[in-house]
Each structure stands twice: as C-alpha cells, then as structure tokens.
Design a protein around this motif. Sequence first.
Motif, PDB file in Angstrom:
ATOM      1  N   ARG A 208      32.448  31.698  32.768  1.00 13.95           N
ATOM      2  CA  ARG A 208      33.440  30.708  33.168  1.00 13.95           C
ATOM      3  C   ARG A 208      33.196  30.330  34.623  1.00 13.95           C
ATOM      4  O   ARG A 208      32.990  31.188  35.475  1.00 13.95           O
ATOM      5  N   ARG A 246      46.335  33.814  32.720  1.00 10.50           N
ATOM      6  CA  ARG A 246      45.539  32.897  31.907  1.00 10.50           C
ATOM      7  C   ARG A 246      46.194  31.514  31.926  1.00 10.50           C
ATOM      8  O   ARG A 246      47.425  31.409  31.998  1.00 10.50           O
ATOM      9  N   GLU A 249      49.189  30.988  29.687  1.00 12.69           N
ATOM     10  CA  GLU A 249      50.370  31.732  30.110  1.00 12.69           C
ATOM     11  C   GLU A 249      51.080  30.996  31.246  1.00 12.69           C
ATOM     12  O   GLU A 249      52.313  30.989  31.315  1.00 12.69           O
ATOM     13  N   LYS A 273      47.667  37.310  25.310  1.00  5.94           N
ATOM     14  CA  LYS A 273      46.484  37.443  24.465  1.00  5.94           C
ATOM     15  C   LYS A 273      46.434  38.810  23.800  1.00  5.94           C
ATOM     16  O   LYS A 273      46.077  38.936  22.628  1.00  5.94           O
ATOM     17  N   HIS A 334      40.499  28.727  34.628  1.00  2.16           N
ATOM     18  CA  HIS A 334      40.336  30.146  34.302  1.00  2.16           C
ATOM     19  C   HIS A 334      39.586  30.885  35.415  1.00  2.16           C
ATOM     20  O   HIS A 334      39.652  32.107  35.522  1.00  2.16           O
ATOM     21  N   ARG A 337      40.940  33.720  37.834  1.00  4.12           N
ATOM     22  CA  ARG A 337      40.955  35.129  37.439  1.00  4.12           C
ATOM     23  C   ARG A 337      39.701  35.842  37.925  1.00  4.12           C
ATOM     24  O   ARG A 337      39.752  36.974  38.418  1.00  4.12           O
TER      25      ARG A 337
END
Length: 398
Positions: A208, A246, A249, A273, A334, A337
């Motif tokens: 990612r 996430r 969320e 998740k 993402h 994170r």
Amino acid sequence: METNKLSDVKIRAAKPQDKLYSISDGEGMFLEVSPKGGKWWRFKYRFNGKQKRLSLGTYPSTSLKVARDKRQQARELLASGVDPAQQRKTEKLATETALRNTFAGVAEEWAQNKVQSEKWTPTTEKKRRIWLDNGLMPYLGSRPISEITTAELWGVLQHTQKTSGYTANRLRGMASEIFNFAMATGRADSNPALPLQGQIAVKKEKHRLAILEPEEVGKMLRAIDGCQAAATTKAAARLAPLVFVRPGELRHAEWSEINLKRALWSIPAEKMKMRESHVVPLSRQAVAILKEIQPLTGNSGYVFEGTKPGEPISDNTLNKLLKTLGYKGKMTQHGWRAIARTLLDEVLDVRVDWIEHQLAHSVRDANGRAYNRTSHLEGRTGMMQLWADYLDKLKASK
C-alpha cells in the motif's frame, strides 16, 4: 354434460357484483368473479371421496384456452389415480429443492450464514456480493452445484484472470467456501475449487502506497491543512493521521461511539475487520478537530456525513483528495497506518506491542491469550498524544 360453455366475449362481459359468483365452463372448471373485478379460474373435483378445488390461474393472464388445457391435464391425472393438487405441491417442492441445490441457492445460504454469524460486516457483505454477482453467478448460478467440475470452474475464473489475477484468486477462495458449505449440507460430494489452489497467476502485489520520510509527511500534513475541500472531508483527512484506523472505520465513525470528555472513541466489533471491539484514545488535537466538526454533523449519526443525509462520505473521498493534492501513485488513505507503524517504532521508539494493538492487529500475551480492547490503554493514550505532538512538529518544520 355440456362442456366449453364460455367464450372470451362472455368472460369480458362478466361484471363484478356485490358478492363473489362463478360461471361454469363445464367438466368441473368455472370462472370465479370477485366484487372487486378479479377473475380466477378454478377446477372442482372429487378425490378419495373428498371435494377439492384447484386454482388454474387468473384471467386474462391465463387465457381461456390455457385454462382448458390445465383442466384437461388435471382430469388426466385424476384418471390415473393422482390428486392434481398433491401433484402440484410435489412439483413445487421439487422446483424449490432444485433451486436450493443450484450454485446460486447454496451461495445465498452461505452468504446468509456469514452475516448471521457476524463474520461479515455490512461493507464486507456488499463487496463479497458484488464479486459473486459479477464473477461467478453469470456462469454458475443456475447450475446444480453437484455437477460443477474443476474444469468448468477453471474456465469461469479465466474470465476474471484476464483483468485481475488477485480477484480471480479471491473468487476461487469464495467458491471453495461455497462448495465446502454444499458438502456440509449434503448437496455436494467434493470441492472442485481445491485443485485450482495456486494455479492462478497473480502479479506481485504492490505494498500500500505510503510516504515514510518525516519531512515529506510534514509537507503532506501542511497540504491537507491548506486544502479547499468540504468541511467533513477536510476534517476526516486531518483526523486520519492522528488515529490511523482503517479507512472504512474512519468513514463510519458515529457520534454515539465518541466520548469527547474522556477522549475515547469506542468502535464496536461489527465495524472492525477482526470482529473485535476497539478503543482509540483521542489526543488533544483529535478532540479539537471533532469539536470543530460537531456543530455541523453533531445531530447526524455519522461524524463525517456525506452529501446524502444519513450516509457517510464515500470510500473514495479521501483518496480522491490525496490525488488532488498531488499524491497520486505516492500515497493512499490506508498509508497512514504504515506511516504510524514505521515512525512510532523507528523514530519515537514506542513499544511495538502498543503500536500493533492500536492498529487493531492480533496481539497476544506470553501465554498466547489475546489482549482485550482496553489492554495497555494508559500506555496507548500516552503514545497517541506523543504521536500527535510529533506530527505537529513535522507540520511546523519547513
């Protein structure tokens, strides 16, 4: 006995009356006319000494000719000692059973089982159903699941592999679960998806996208602060680095989950998740952002309400903002994170288990027991404030 007494002219001329009445066509068949004008074909007969009736359809969707054909079929059954009504029930049951035993029927039961056992969130269910509807149902939906072969499934997956080996593999995995469910419920003897495991070529997945250089992170934070975007979009984009949950969320955050006085955000298990509830300590900076947006969406369920009342911002909103700011191909939502995971560990030297727990990854103690949602809450609260202060320093350092 006179037969075929009716004609279309007579039927159309039959007007509704105060009470239900009928007009005979002979040989047990008659037209029933309701006070509201509805017209039903009925067949009256005796079987084993009992008077019975059978519906033959409604007029005009069932024509006079078709109704007479059905009457003849019913009389032939009676002549051979078969109750027409029971025969219809048997045929209906056989049809329903056949549908339940198709790939589509089993797949629907499998999906419902996932939802009822709370293994799927609403978002997950939506995605899985889209994959099913687009990748498997058009080719396998009407097929008896026990008759599907490995070669047939392989041919189906090739349609998807042409565009995405990753998706084709996910479809194979879903198909495998569906076939296992069919075996468990006695509707298949084998799983034709198993031999295909590892046979679908997949391009090496890129990690990612994320920017891990502290100076570039600071530059990106400044760009977000200075962007021209809708208030809810900008607030979500500013909060994302501070909480590094996430994207789904974050989008689905609700005011009922947030306690600004205690500076805690409690996310219920069904939104996570890993299907375990999660607690996010909120730094002073995070609380400030939420207080800014509260007058705008505080009366709504969602913190980051989108353009449609009662719905959150779309799943592409924040990534689209990053692209607008010049980060296409460099950073995705993402990525926050990965940034937090890397810099908290390598720069701020925070305990890895605290970081992993805050990322809502599976973390276990020395005895292999999973930590509960409030584990190390005091330490994680300090970590989140340390992280927010560090981001402020990056943002201020040009």
